[in-house]
Write a protein that holds these residues in place. Structure first.
Motif, PDB file in Angstrom:
ATOM      1  N   PRO A 325       0.800  -1.240   0.000  1.00 56.29           N
ATOM      2  CA  PRO A 325       0.000   0.000   0.000  1.00 56.29           C
ATOM      3  C   PRO A 325       0.827   1.281   0.000  1.00 56.29           C
ATOM      4  N   ASP A 326       2.083   1.210   0.412  1.00 64.42           N
ATOM      5  CA  ASP A 326       2.923   2.409   0.429  1.00 64.42           C
ATOM      6  C   ASP A 326       3.723   2.590  -0.856  1.00 64.42           C
ATOM      7  N   ALA A 327       3.579   1.660  -1.793  1.00 72.18           N
ATOM      8  CA  ALA A 327       4.364   1.710  -3.031  1.00 72.18           C
ATOM      9  C   ALA A 327       3.615   2.470  -4.122  1.00 72.18           C
ATOM     10  N   ARG A 328       4.377   2.976  -5.070  1.00 70.79           N
ATOM     11  CA  ARG A 328       3.802   3.633  -6.244  1.00 70.79           C
ATOM     12  C   ARG A 328       3.992   2.757  -7.476  1.00 70.79           C
ATOM     13  N   VAL A 329       3.163   3.010  -8.483  1.00 71.30           N
ATOM     14  CA  VAL A 329       3.300   2.366  -9.789  1.00 71.30           C
ATOM     15  C   VAL A 329       3.646   3.449 -10.797  1.00 71.30           C
ATOM     16  N   LEU A 330       4.811   3.328 -11.406  1.00 70.87           N
ATOM     17  CA  LEU A 330       5.245   4.284 -12.428  1.00 70.87           C
ATOM     18  C   LEU A 330       5.095   3.620 -13.788  1.00 70.87           C
ATOM     19  N   LEU A 331       4.392   4.281 -14.683  1.00 70.50           N
ATOM     20  CA  LEU A 331       4.085   3.728 -16.004  1.00 70.50           C
ATOM     21  C   LEU A 331       5.006   4.345 -17.048  1.00 70.50           C
ATOM     22  N   VAL A 332       5.842   3.518 -17.680  1.00 69.34           N
ATOM     23  CA  VAL A 332       6.610   3.951 -18.850  1.00 69.34           C
ATOM     24  C   VAL A 332       5.802   3.515 -20.056  1.00 69.34           C
ATOM     25  N   PHE A 333       5.313   4.481 -20.819  1.00 64.05           N
ATOM     26  CA  PHE A 333       4.250   4.178 -21.779  1.00 64.05           C
ATOM     27  C   PHE A 333       4.551   4.701 -23.172  1.00 64.05           C
ATOM     28  N   GLY A 334       4.346   3.825 -24.167  1.00 66.27           N
ATOM     29  CA  GLY A 334       4.398   4.209 -25.570  1.00 66.27           C
ATOM     30  C   GLY A 334       3.449   3.318 -26.344  1.00 66.27           C
ATOM     31  N   VAL A 351      -4.767   3.308 -10.923  1.00 67.24           N
ATOM     32  CA  VAL A 351      -3.722   2.533 -10.241  1.00 67.24           C
ATOM     33  C   VAL A 351      -2.319   3.087 -10.451  1.00 67.24           C
ATOM     34  N   VAL A 352      -2.170   4.027 -11.391  1.00 65.45           N
ATOM     35  CA  VAL A 352      -0.849   4.555 -11.757  1.00 65.45           C
ATOM     36  C   VAL A 352      -0.549   5.837 -10.983  1.00 65.45           C
ATOM     37  N   SER A 353       0.689   5.985 -10.521  1.00 67.03           N
ATOM     38  CA  SER A 353       1.102   7.158  -9.753  1.00 67.03           C
ATOM     39  C   SER A 353       1.803   8.213 -10.608  1.00 67.03           C
ATOM     40  N   ASP A 354       2.661   7.779 -11.507  1.00 71.09           N
ATOM     41  CA  ASP A 354       3.407   8.667 -12.401  1.00 71.09           C
ATOM     42  C   ASP A 354       3.436   8.040 -13.786  1.00 71.09           C
ATOM     43  N   VAL A 355       3.577   8.887 -14.818  1.00 68.56           N
ATOM     44  CA  VAL A 355       3.647   8.401 -16.198  1.00 68.56           C
ATOM     45  C   VAL A 355       4.871   9.010 -16.873  1.00 68.56           C
ATOM     46  N   ASP A 403       8.919   0.619  -5.057  1.00 68.51           N
ATOM     47  CA  ASP A 403       7.950   0.910  -6.116  1.00 68.51           C
ATOM     48  C   ASP A 403       8.008  -0.114  -7.241  1.00 68.51           C
ATOM     49  N   LEU A 404       7.033   0.015  -8.163  1.00 67.60           N
ATOM     50  CA  LEU A 404       6.982  -0.828  -9.363  1.00 67.60           C
ATOM     51  C   LEU A 404       7.005   0.062 -10.594  1.00 67.60           C
ATOM     52  N   ILE A 405       7.872  -0.258 -11.524  1.00 68.71           N
ATOM     53  CA  ILE A 405       7.934   0.418 -12.824  1.00 68.71           C
ATOM     54  C   ILE A 405       7.400  -0.549 -13.871  1.00 68.71           C
ATOM     55  N   CYS A 406       6.392  -0.132 -14.598  1.00 66.35           N
ATOM     56  CA  CYS A 406       5.790  -0.984 -15.632  1.00 66.35           C
ATOM     57  C   CYS A 406       5.977  -0.339 -16.994  1.00 66.35           C
ATOM     58  N   VAL A 407       6.647  -1.043 -17.880  1.00 68.72           N
ATOM     59  CA  VAL A 407       6.835  -0.591 -19.259  1.00 68.72           C
ATOM     60  C   VAL A 407       5.783  -1.301 -20.109  1.00 68.72           C
ATOM     61  N   THR A 408       4.939  -0.540 -20.800  1.00 68.71           N
ATOM     62  CA  THR A 408       3.824  -1.178 -21.505  1.00 68.71           C
ATOM     63  C   THR A 408       3.312  -0.311 -22.653  1.00 68.71           C
ATOM     64  N   GLY A 409       2.341  -0.868 -23.391  1.00 69.79           N
ATOM     65  CA  GLY A 409       1.678  -0.151 -24.470  1.00 69.79           C
ATOM     66  C   GLY A 409       2.008  -0.668 -25.851  1.00 69.79           C
ATOM     67  N   SER A 410       3.130  -1.403 -25.971  1.00 68.26           N
ATOM     68  CA  SER A 410       3.557  -1.856 -27.292  1.00 68.26           C
ATOM     69  C   SER A 410       4.647  -2.906 -27.159  1.00 68.26           C
ATOM     70  N   LEU A 411       4.496  -4.010 -27.865  1.00 66.73           N
ATOM     71  CA  LEU A 411       5.574  -4.996 -27.921  1.00 66.73           C
ATOM     72  C   LEU A 411       6.810  -4.408 -28.592  1.00 66.73           C
ATOM     73  N   MET A 412       6.601  -3.475 -29.532  1.00 68.70           N
ATOM     74  CA  MET A 412       7.737  -2.846 -30.201  1.00 68.70           C
ATOM     75  C   MET A 412       8.543  -2.004 -29.216  1.00 68.70           C
ATOM     76  N   LEU A 413       7.846  -1.318 -28.311  1.00 73.64           N
ATOM     77  CA  LEU A 413       8.526  -0.556 -27.268  1.00 73.64           C
ATOM     78  C   LEU A 413       9.337  -1.486 -26.379  1.00 73.64           C
ATOM     79  N   LEU A 414       8.757  -2.635 -26.030  1.00 73.15           N
ATOM     80  CA  LEU A 414       9.478  -3.594 -25.203  1.00 73.15           C
ATOM     81  C   LEU A 414      10.725  -4.107 -25.913  1.00 73.15           C
ATOM     82  N   GLY A 415      10.602  -4.317 -27.215  1.00 73.37           N
ATOM     83  CA  GLY A 415      11.764  -4.746 -27.982  1.00 73.37           C
ATOM     84  C   GLY A 415      12.879  -3.722 -27.933  1.00 73.37           C
ATOM     85  N   ASP A 416      12.534  -2.441 -28.095  1.00 73.07           N
ATOM     86  CA  ASP A 416      13.537  -1.381 -28.004  1.00 73.07           C
ATOM     87  C   ASP A 416      14.187  -1.372 -26.621  1.00 73.07           C
ATOM     88  N   MET A 417      13.346  -1.540 -25.587  1.00 71.98           N
ATOM     89  CA  MET A 417      13.858  -1.506 -24.221  1.00 71.98           C
ATOM     90  C   MET A 417      14.798  -2.677 -23.963  1.00 71.98           C
TER      91      MET A 417
END
Length: 431
Positions: A325-334, A351-355, A403-417
């Protein structure tokens, strides 16, 4: 032909775009001696979950001692990810040799697409590698997908959602009709968790083709609250105390469909060895689907790119927030420009704290400037970092170890990452 020249040739086929239809594929397979008939197969279609289901089915078969082919798309970093035998990517030398043969078979009158040539390459590799079975993931749709020249032992339609509407139609019924096109006369079909309209289409298609239908919730199911411990129930068997290596509650449905597919194929021995089933599910790996790559903070890569997949991702993130409950979710999004951006973001808003906005290195990618208007109503901090590796670095600076960092929105973005994290270049063919 070298591997690099083969990749260059394959990349050049993108000029033919996406052509839905089977005629070119049938002619190409005929010229190659029908490699599609050289192995037994399982055929898996759907909007979401088909890759995970395919990976699970292949892992169980491999654990049973069989030689197993797995064909999936797209790849994240390396072209060879698409074609595997017993988990091993097709060798570079095989890609080069098979590309030369495929090019010769296609010339001078055929103009195959990249996906058609790649599918034919997989068929050749599997047939000549002597696989006992191949698990084939549908690329786009089903009825006119290049993989649909096979007559499998069993097939599955895992989910139906609104995606690729420009090719498949704008309603769930229209998309279900295309997906159900993989159903063959008298070949068993497994149906996953579908909406009522899509269910009706699949049921009708199965009845018209006298295909035995296995329905999730009626003929088979899983019981459990997470993939960490669950049981599989069907009309014929009960498998208890199972554990799957892929996180997310939605993987319970995928595991149920994978096991039902193996059962429906009529090869009873495939599930008779319960130890092999357990080993396979525990060992299965599927990159880019709630994949944990770092800890403290937790960094998760998820290739969700449509609203239904975003719902599954949001459920996972809500579970994390409930446990921390004290953690944040940071969304890395493309995201790609042709996707449902606002529909995707709706379940994630609460559910997201920062983008951190970023973009994959493809022409189809939405730019950071194009993404920003969709966040106009969000109160959360929105940051810009157009280069994926810099976006992840920024997220790590903003995050605390809990915290948790979630990279999402595109498989192509994940490939670059992933390519940036590995310090390697990307194969250009990721569609």
């Amino acid at each position: 032909m070298t591997y690099s020249s083969a990749i260059e040739y394959l990349y050049g086929l993108q000029k033919h775009g996406i052509k839905l239809g089977l005629e070119t594929m049938r002619v190409l397979c005929d010229r190659l001696g029908r490699p599609d008939a050289g192995f037994r197969s399982l055929h898996i279609g759907g909007t979401n979950g088909k890759g995970s289901t395919a990976a699970m089915a292949a892992a169980v078969l491999h654990a049973s001692g069989l030689r197993v082919g797995l064909y999936t798309s797209p790849h994240l970093v390396e072209f060879r990810e698409r074609i595997r035998v017993n988990g091993e990517m097709i060798p570079e030398a095989r890609v080069a040799a098979l590309t030369a043969r495929l090019r010769a078979a296609a010339e001078p009158d055929l103009e195959p697409t990249f996906f058609e040539i790649t599918t034919a390459m997989a068929f050749l590799h599997f047939a000549e590698s002597g696989v006992d079975a191949a698990v084939l993931e549908v690329g786009l749709g089903g009825r006119f997908d290049a993989t649909n020249v096979v007559t499998p032992m069993a097939c599955a339609v895992i989910t139906i959602g609104l995606d690729h509407q420009e090719y498949l139609g704008h309603t769930e019924e229209a998309i279900a009709f295309e997906k159900a096109g993989i159903i063959k006369p008298a070949v068993p079909v497994v149906m996953g968790r579908l909406g009522a309209a899509a269910q009706a289409v699949v049921r009708r298609t199965a009845e018209e083709r006298s295909a035995p239908l296995w329905e999730l919730g009626r003929d088979f199911r899983t019981e459990g609250t997470s993939p960490e411990r669950f049981s599989y129930h069907s009309r014929r068997r009960l498998l208890e105390d199972l554990s799957c290596n892929l996180p997310g509650r939605h993987q319970l449905d995928n595991a149920a469909c994978a096991l039902a597919l193996l059962e429906a194929a009529g090869q009873e021995r495939w599930l008779d060895d319960e130890r092999a089933v357990r080993r396979g599910l525990q060992a299965v790996q599927w990159e880019g689907r709630l994949e944990v790559i770092e800890r403290d903070p937790l960094v998760v890569l998820d290739g969700a790119h449509n609203p239904a997949a975003a719902e599954a991702l949001a459920e996972y993130l809500r579970g994390f927030r409930a446990a921390h409950p004290d953690a944040r979710v940071l969304l890395v999004f493309g995201m790609m420009r042709d996707k449902d951006l606002r529909g995707f973001l709706a379940p994630l808003h609460a559910v997201v704290s920062d983008v951190i906005l970023t973009q994959a290195g493809l022409a189809r990618s939405a730019s950071v400037e194009q993404l920003r208007p969709a966040f106009a109503a969000w109160r959360q901090p929105i940051h810009d970092a157009p280069v994926p590796a810099e976006a992840l670095a920024l997220a790590k600076r903003l995050a605390s170890p809990r915290d948790l960092i979630c990279v999402t929105g595109s498989l192509m973005l994940l490939g670059d990452m992933k390519a940036a994290l590995r310090g390697c270049g990307l194969s250009p063919l990721r569609g």
